[in-house]
Write an enzyme that holds these catalytic residues in place. Structure first.
Site, mmCIF file in Angstrom:
data_model
loop_
_atom_site.group_PDB
_atom_site.id
_atom_site.type_symbol
_atom_site.label_atom_id
_atom_site.label_comp_id
_atom_site.label_asym_id
_atom_site.label_seq_id
_atom_site.Cartn_x
_atom_site.Cartn_y
_atom_site.Cartn_z
ATOM 1 C CB THR A 141 -0.902 -0.006 1.248
ATOM 2 O OG1 THR A 141 -1.713 -1.179 1.204
ATOM 3 C CG2 THR A 141 -1.795 1.208 1.318
ATOM 4 C CD GLU A 383 -4.087 -9.173 3.203
ATOM 5 O OE1 GLU A 383 -3.250 -8.863 4.051
ATOM 6 O OE2 GLU A 383 -3.859 -9.173 1.981
#
Ligand SMILES: CCCCCCC/C=C/C(=O)SCCNC(=O)CCNC(=O)[C@H](O)C(C)(C)COP(=O)(O)OP(=O)(O)OC[C@H]1O[C@@H](n2cnc3c(N)ncnc32)[C@H](O)[C@@H]1OP(=O)(O)O
Ligand SMILES: Cc1cc2nc3c(=O)[nH]c(=O)nc-3n(C[C@H](O)[C@H](O)[C@H](O)COP(=O)(O)OP(=O)(O)OC[C@H]3O[C@@H](n4cnc5c(N)ncnc54)[C@H](O)[C@@H]3O)c2cc1C
Length: 616
Positions: A141, A383
């Protein structure tokens, strides 16, 4: 400490053997015994004793949890534990409802190495990583992108002269962000929860790494810079699959804790009067309290069942992939995506309802419900954000409709989409779990067909699939949820059928919970059943009566059903959820122990006195 008389009475009722249900939940008596042994290995070891983490600052919490997590690793190594469930038992017994700082190393760094490193790389990194000789994290990310992986900006330019990749985060939005367990560059600051994990940021400025640092079991870069694609490019996403497949069971575990706390406390708590002069009843005797908690009790069992099933399915698919068979990767992905999304979302809503049902004391950290909540709720974002994952499942369902039209066989978990459903007889107030399952599958089938018709029309009009999907994302998400509920109910019914054969008394009480789960799900979408002419108002009225009747059957079993989750008090770490029910005395003791009561803050004199001097 003597047992609270209310809980003592609750435990004299019941129609099933609690211990046998615990064995079923654990996967057998031996597993229960091993879990008890491992819990005691932690609870009796002074190294795991320390300050109550609920009183610690962020910095103190991180330090204490890191100390404990290292002790967990040493204990796991000392006992030569390599079973994931056994390792989780040691971890959970030590972490007091927190997420440990080294969690990401094992779930997000070791797992991808296992999946995508070639044999050489496994020797070099996987073996030392499993021994914690190297500590890793998962830096995917970025500040500007998390869901849209194809939008990530970090660069890895190959330098053919030095056989190296040159890594750069070229823009501010490219800075790696949220990286759990990333102690390199910096921490992203305080969060809603997850205080035990140092989610970090990572800026890369011409960082050079050797060519063979690219995990090469699937794709690889040759010396001259040629990229050799993996046999199945989607396996690169596989590193996210492992955690997603595990998170349904994590949701079940956290919801089981919350309902244990709320149901035990609701039997200890007396409040108000039903009949004047007849004393204050246990709040669990109020139908509204049962309506809050019994569907959640049923949900915890449903989620545990499907969570175990998902892990088994995923492990089978991973073994197939290791042998080069990718035919079930897509089904594994969309099942993990849908279950992770729906279960973690419904779990965090459920934990909140459990907190509310404990009144003011639920809001105190003494209950640990806020701690369980703030650490769990991350799982609806981390996730894979909930909507993002549900859209993955929805796109797969749209493809199933096309497969059906083309006569292509469907994957087993969606085979019901090819079934015909009919309901002629009127439902009474004792609809069995198989009929409830059929109804839930019917709704999912109809919804999938309904959504597909809109997407197809849009596709005809625009010729662009992404546009067509984007225009109907709300109903696509609902379609994915409906399918996921069908998967959950199917797993629950299948398991209860199995238990009815092996242990009828346990099976019978679980079939009541299965009915509660199914009826609650149908009533939550009653409009669809009317619209699709599957149910009539009389049917819905009858199953509403059935639900309240089921509550009366479950009421005398409720404490035994949460006792079967078998949380040791030190693992649950909740004064409201104590096994002995001695809440008030221990609440007062806990409050008095608060550091806030320990030292004179001095702030009173420093500020309030000023007001007095100001002659109010
Ligand atoms: C105790 C608790 C511990 C918890 C710890 C939590 C720690 C948290 C860690 C993290 O958060 S790590 C970062 C997680 N990030 C994400 O999950 C990102 C989510 N986004 C994506 O996965 C992708 O962007 C996307 C949404 C799947 C979109 O992918 P893409 O842009 O490539 O387009 P698509 O066409 O949708 O997908 C292409 C193709 O690939 C298939 N696929 C997608 N994902 C997977 C997968 N994981 N496994 C297998 N296959 C996958 C997808 O179905 C498409 O297939 P086809 O339709 O082309 O057949
Ligand atoms: C506690 C925690 C731990 C984490 N640990 C890690 C880690 O260790 N490593 C790591 O790499 N990452 C980690 N993450 C980051 C996590 O993976 C991302 O936050 C997650 O993938 C969501 O992405 P995002 O934050 O960019 O949200 P966004 O995608 O920006 O979502 C914002 C909103 O936009 C919506 N949205 C976005 N795209 C679409 C679309 N196509 N269609 C419809 N709606 C859309 C979403 O539904 C959401 O409502 C962690 C996050 C948390 C909270």
């Amino acid at each position: 400490m003597p047992m609270n008389p209310d809980l003592e009475k609750e435990r004299q009722g019941g129609t099933f053997d609690v211990e046998q249900l615990t064995h079923i939940l654990d996967g057998g008596r031996d597993k229960t015994l091993k879990r008890h042994f491992l819990e005691q290995e932690v609870l009796k070891d002074p190294v795991f004793r320390g300050p109550d983490t609920r009183f610690l600052s962020r910095e103190e919490l991180f330090g204490e949890l890191l100390r404990k997590h290292v002790a967990v690793i040493k204990k796991t190594q000392e006992l030569s534990i390599d079973d994931i469930n056994e390792a989780s038992t040691i971890y959970s017994a030590a972490m007091n409802n927190n997420v440990g700082p080294l969690t990401l190393h094992s779930v997000a760094f070791v797992a991808p190495l296992d999946l995508m490193a070639d044999d050489e790389q496994k020797k070099k990194w996987l073996i030392p990583a499993k021994k914690y000789e190297i500590i890793g994290c998962y830096a995917q990310t970025e500040l500007g992108h998390g869901s849209f992986i194809r939008g990530l900006e970090t660069r890895a330019d190959y330098d053919v002269n030095t056989q190296q990749f040159v890594l750069n985060t070229p823009t501010e939005t490219a800075i790696k962000w949220w990286v759990g367990g990333c102690v390199a560059v910096g921490d992203i600051g305080p969060k809603f929860g997850f205080g035990g994990v140092d989610n970090g940021y990572l800026c890369l400025n011409n960082v050079r790494i050797p060519r063979d640092n690219l995990l090469a079991k699937t794709g690889k870069v040759l010396e001259d810079g040629t990229y050799v694609k993996p046999e199945n490019p989607k396996v690169v996403y596989g590193s996210m699959l492992g955690i997603r497949a595990a998170l349904p069971k994590v949701g079940a575990y956290n919801l089981s804790k919350a309902v244990t706390i709320a149901i035990r406390y609701s039997c200890v708590r007396h409040q108000s009067e039903i009949k004047p002069g007849c004393g204050e009843p246990q709040v669990l005797d109020y139908q509204t309290q049962q309506h809050k908690l019994f569907p959640l009790l049923a949900t915890a069992y449903a989620f545990h069942t499907v969570g175990v099933w998902m892990l088994d399915f995923h492990s089978t698919v991973m073994n197939e992939i290791n042998e080069g068979h990718y035919h079930r990767l897509a089904e594994d992905h969309v099942l993990a995506a849908g279950l992770k999304a729906v279960i973690n979302w419904k779990t965090h809503e459920g934990i909140e309802i459990c907190r509310f049902s404990c009144g003011g004391h639920g809001y105190s950290l003494a209950s640990s419900l806020p701690v369980i909540y703030v650490n769990h709720v991350a799982n609806s974002t981390a996730e894979g954000e909930t909507v993002i994952l549900l859209l993955q499942t929805a796109v797969y369902l749209m493809k199933c409709v096309i497969d059906l039209e083309q006569g292509t066989p469907l994957d087993p978990s969606v085979a019901y989409l090819d079934q015909s459903f009919s309901k002629s007889e009127q439902w009474c107030s004792d609809v069995d779990m198989h009929s409830l399952l059929k109804a839930i599958q019917f709704r999912s089938k109809k919804f999938t067909e309904y959504v597909s018709s809109f997407v197809k029309k849009e596709l005809m009009a625009t010729g662009n699939q992404q546009l067509a999907f984007n225009k109907h994302k709300v109903i696509l998400v609902e379609c994915a949820k409906a399918h996921t509920e069908a998967v959950i109910m199917n797993a629950f019914v299948t398991k209860v059928d199995e238990i009815l054969q092996s242990n009828p008394s346990v099976g019978k009480v679980l079939s009541l919970l299965c009915q509660i789960y199914g009826v609650t799900e149908i009533l939550a979408h009653s409009g669809d059943y009317i619209q699709y002419e599957y149910l009539r108002k009389i049917d819905l009225d009858n199953i509403q009566d059935q639900l309240f009747k089921l509550y009366t059957y479950i009421r005398p079993e409720a404490v035994l059903l949460v006792d079967a989750f078998d949380f040791h008090d030190e693992v649950l770490k909740s004064i409201l959820g104590r096994y002995d029910g001695q809440v008030y005395e221990n609440m007062f003791k806990w409050a008095k122990a608060s550091p806030f009561n320990k030292q004179d803050q001095g702030t009173f004199r420093k500020y309030i006195q000023q007001l007095k001097q100001a002659k109010l």
